[in-house]
Design an enzyme around this catalytic site. Structure first.
Site, PDB file in Angstrom:
ATOM      1  N   GLU A  44      48.389  38.135  53.499  1.00  0.00           N
ATOM      2  CA  GLU A  44      48.455  38.279  54.960  1.00  0.00           C
ATOM      3  C   GLU A  44      48.233  36.929  55.655  1.00  0.00           C
ATOM      4  O   GLU A  44      47.396  36.794  56.535  1.00  0.00           O
ATOM      5  CB  GLU A  44      47.435  39.325  55.440  1.00  0.00           C
ATOM      6  CG  GLU A  44      47.743  40.701  54.899  1.00  0.00           C
ATOM      7  CD  GLU A  44      46.990  41.849  55.573  1.00  0.00           C
ATOM      8  OE1 GLU A  44      46.122  41.594  56.421  1.00  0.00           O
ATOM      9  OE2 GLU A  44      47.309  43.016  55.229  1.00  0.00           O
ATOM     10  N   GLU A  88      50.005  46.711  49.683  1.00  0.00           N
ATOM     11  CA  GLU A  88      48.904  47.394  50.378  1.00  0.00           C
ATOM     12  C   GLU A  88      49.497  48.549  51.158  1.00  0.00           C
ATOM     13  O   GLU A  88      50.292  48.342  52.081  1.00  0.00           O
ATOM     14  CB  GLU A  88      48.139  46.450  51.316  1.00  0.00           C
ATOM     15  CG  GLU A  88      47.224  45.503  50.568  1.00  0.00           C
ATOM     16  CD  GLU A  88      46.295  44.693  51.461  1.00  0.00           C
ATOM     17  OE1 GLU A  88      45.912  45.184  52.547  1.00  0.00           O
ATOM     18  OE2 GLU A  88      45.971  43.554  51.069  1.00  0.00           O
TER      19      GLU A  88
HETATM   20  O1  AHR Z   1      42.617  46.700  52.396  1.00  0.00           O
HETATM   21  C1  AHR Z   1      41.793  46.170  53.376  1.00  0.00           C
HETATM   22  C2  AHR Z   1      42.402  44.946  54.047  1.00  0.00           C
HETATM   23  O2  AHR Z   1      43.554  45.305  54.737  1.00  0.00           O
HETATM   24  C3  AHR Z   1      42.851  43.825  53.151  1.00  0.00           C
HETATM   25  O3  AHR Z   1      41.821  42.981  52.791  1.00  0.00           O
HETATM   26  C4  AHR Z   1      43.834  43.101  54.008  1.00  0.00           C
HETATM   27  O4  AHR Z   1      44.802  42.426  53.251  1.00  0.00           O
HETATM   28  C5  AHR Z   1      44.401  44.188  54.896  1.00  0.00           C
HETATM   29  O5  AHR Z   1      44.428  43.813  56.205  1.00  0.00           O
END
Ligand code: AHR
Length: 534
Positions: free
Chosen positions: A194, A338
């Site tokens: 990110e 994610e």
């Molecule tokens: O999964 C929790 C967080 O969500 C992670 O650290 C990040 O990459 C995302 O914003």
């Protein structure tokens, strides 16, 4: 929902009465599609709350049964679902992680503060050696995310050398001195996390420039992961299936700026670098910050969450279309590293620990997402649910010595036949489930031929109140029988707890077979996996 689905694509419109209906599902077993990459069942284990400490790592002196500090109950549960890869150490944590803090004598490791997640004290007891011990214990591949946000090219390159060089190299000798002679295999390398947000808030062009340098200099030295030299074609080595895949940071939700920026850079690349994956982060959340309770929710919230999760399909289409522009041959996979439902923190749990319960609704969410990934198997060749233990849409919850498997875990087990299966086209009228202004498909289905040759139908009834009847036919073939498992529960917000761990548990089912067709009733809010005998 008015529509027929053929391997995920809405093909035709057809009005369907919303009341009692029979959904006719036709499987084209003679038209095999792409392979559903087992890597879509990847896990994500960040240094966050009790995701690692307590959830995986208890330390060698713990009374909780463990092997070299890694809890044995969690290992056994993860082995059973054949986890293909584990993404570590983050997440946002990755861009503040300095790997040297986590090697060597545990008593001398630096103690730091996990500023992203509740300012928890990080004693670095779980570092590189412990991570690889863990993935080896569960029989999984490693997905290591390097620190682009606050690290350096040298730090990342040194880490790769430490993990993958043999002992002719000083880095390999240092690893051996710390207890591991053989190089480890790093299957996936995440180049940052990110970086449009917590990883340094970089413009896509800036990130793309960083990517080029990290992709070039973070070399994998593991002899078993090198491309094969092909004497017949010396300028083009033969790909090695074990080769490390470099995953670039890609888009968040519907923002296409990183998809465009990074894919354009890839298209214009020269010989000096490349990447083998683009990540997508997309959570199921109705609005930020997540406020919906993970247990106490009504049908309105249920429908909103399901509506939110189904956006995954449009997001994949959006980003795939841009990727197709730069990469029509689909060389670069989209890795949804994610995803999952993000709800309000459990009352009384620490801030920043992202602890939530996991209900039957979340099992439906998981199944729908796997179905979506499967339909996009030509582009989506990896995914990591957030997260594995005790964090967000967890598969496993622990509390001291206690452990419970969540409904989401059971979906992973039921979906094992998906791993490296062949997607088959399936046509059906999805019908409608209405809640207020929200109109959703009533059923969802995916057909596949598993690696062992068996034919499977996965079917989800999204409607929390009404059962749905499925009449399944295999084009040109008469089914002889069908049986499998169904996951449902008395209520859509039923959960498993340490005191009642089996409230939501798969049970065996058998379908009727009439005139070569399979007939089965899907209970409300349920997920069914049916093996069909031809
Ligand atoms: O999964 C929790 C967080 O969500 C992670 O650290 C990040 O990459 C995302 O914003």
């Amino acid at each position: 929902m008015k529509g027929l689905f053929l391997a995920g694509a809405a093909l035709a419109l057809m009005a369907t009465p919303a009341s009692a209906q029979v959904t006719k599902v036709t499987i084209q077993a003679d038209k095999p599609g792409p392979t559903i990459d087992r890597q879509i069942f990847g896990q994500f284990a960040e240094h966050l709350g009790t995701g690692i400490y307590g959830g995986v790592w208890v330390g060698q002196d713990s009374k909780i049964p463990n092997v070299r500090g890694i809890r044995s109950d969690v290992v056994a549960a993860l082995k059973a679902i054949r986890v293909p890869n584990v993404r570590w150490p983050g997440g946002c944590f990755a861009d503040e992680y300095h790997w040297r803090d986590g090697i060597g004598d545990p008593a001398k490791r630096r103690v730091t503060v996990n500023s992203n997640w509740g300012d928890a004290i990080e004693n670095n007891a779980f570092g590189t050696h412990e991570f690889f011990d863990f993935v080896e214990q569960i029989g999984s591949d490693a997905y290591v995310s390097i620190n682009v946000g606050s690290g350096s090219y040298k730090e990342a390159a040194d880490w790769l050398a430490y993990m993958t060089a043999d002992t002719r190299n000083t880095a390999g000798q240092e690893r051996a001195a710390n207890g591991r002679k053989e190089p480890w295999k790093v299957k996936f390398l995440g180049i940052g996390n990110e970086n449009w947000g917590c990883g340094g808030n970089m413009r896509p062009e800036y990130y793309a420039d960083e990517l080029k340098r990290y992709a070039r200099f973070t070399r994998n030295y593991n002899p078993t992961q090198q491309a094969y030299f092909n004497p017949a074609n010396p300028s083009s080595p033969t790909p090695n299936p074990d080769q490390m895949l470099r995953v670039a940071v890609g888009p968040s939700d519907d923002d296409t700026s990183y998809t465009e920026g990074v894919m354009k850079a890839w298209k214009e690349r020269d010989w000096s670098w490349s990447m083998e994956g683009l990540s997508l982060h997309s959570y199921t959340v109705v609005k930020w910050p997540p406020a919906y309770d993970s247990v106490n929710f009504g049908e309105k919230e249920y429908a909103e969450i399901i509506q939110s999760t189904l956006k995954m399909d449009a997001r994949i289409k959006l980003h795939s279309a841009i990727m197709d522009k730069y990469d029509p041959e689909k060389k670069v996979p989209l890795i949804v590293d994610e995803w999952g439902v993000w709800l309000a923190k459990l009352p009384g749990s620490p801030d920043g620990f992202l602890q939530q319960q996991n209900s039957m609704r979340d099992a439906v969410v998981a199944a729908l997402n796997f179905n979506i990934f499967a339909r996009h198997a030509d582009r989506v060749r990896g995914a990591n649910i957030a997260q594995m233990v005790n964090v967000l849409q967890a598969l496993i919850l622990t509390d001291g010595p206690k452990m419970v498997l969540t409904p989401t875990y059971h979906i992973h087990q039921m979906y094992l036949p998906f791993q490296d299966a062949t997607l088959l086209p399936v046509t059906f009228d999805a019908g409608e489930y209405r809640q207020g202004d929200i109109i959703l498909p009533r059923v969802d289905a995916v057909a596949l031929r598993a690696k062992d040759g068996k034919l499977w139908l996965a079917a989800v009834n999204l409607d929390p109140k009404r059962p749905a009847s499925i009449h399944g036919a295999i084009a040109g073939i008469r089914a002889k029988g069908a049986s499998g498992t169904v996951l449902t529960a008395p209520k859509v917000n039923s959960i498993n707890t340490f005191d009642a761990p089996d409230a939501v548990k798969p049970r065996a089912i058998k379908a009727r077979v009439a005139n070569g067709n399979v007939e089965i009733e899907l209970p409300p809010h349920s997920v069914t996996m049916l093996s069909i005998d031809e």
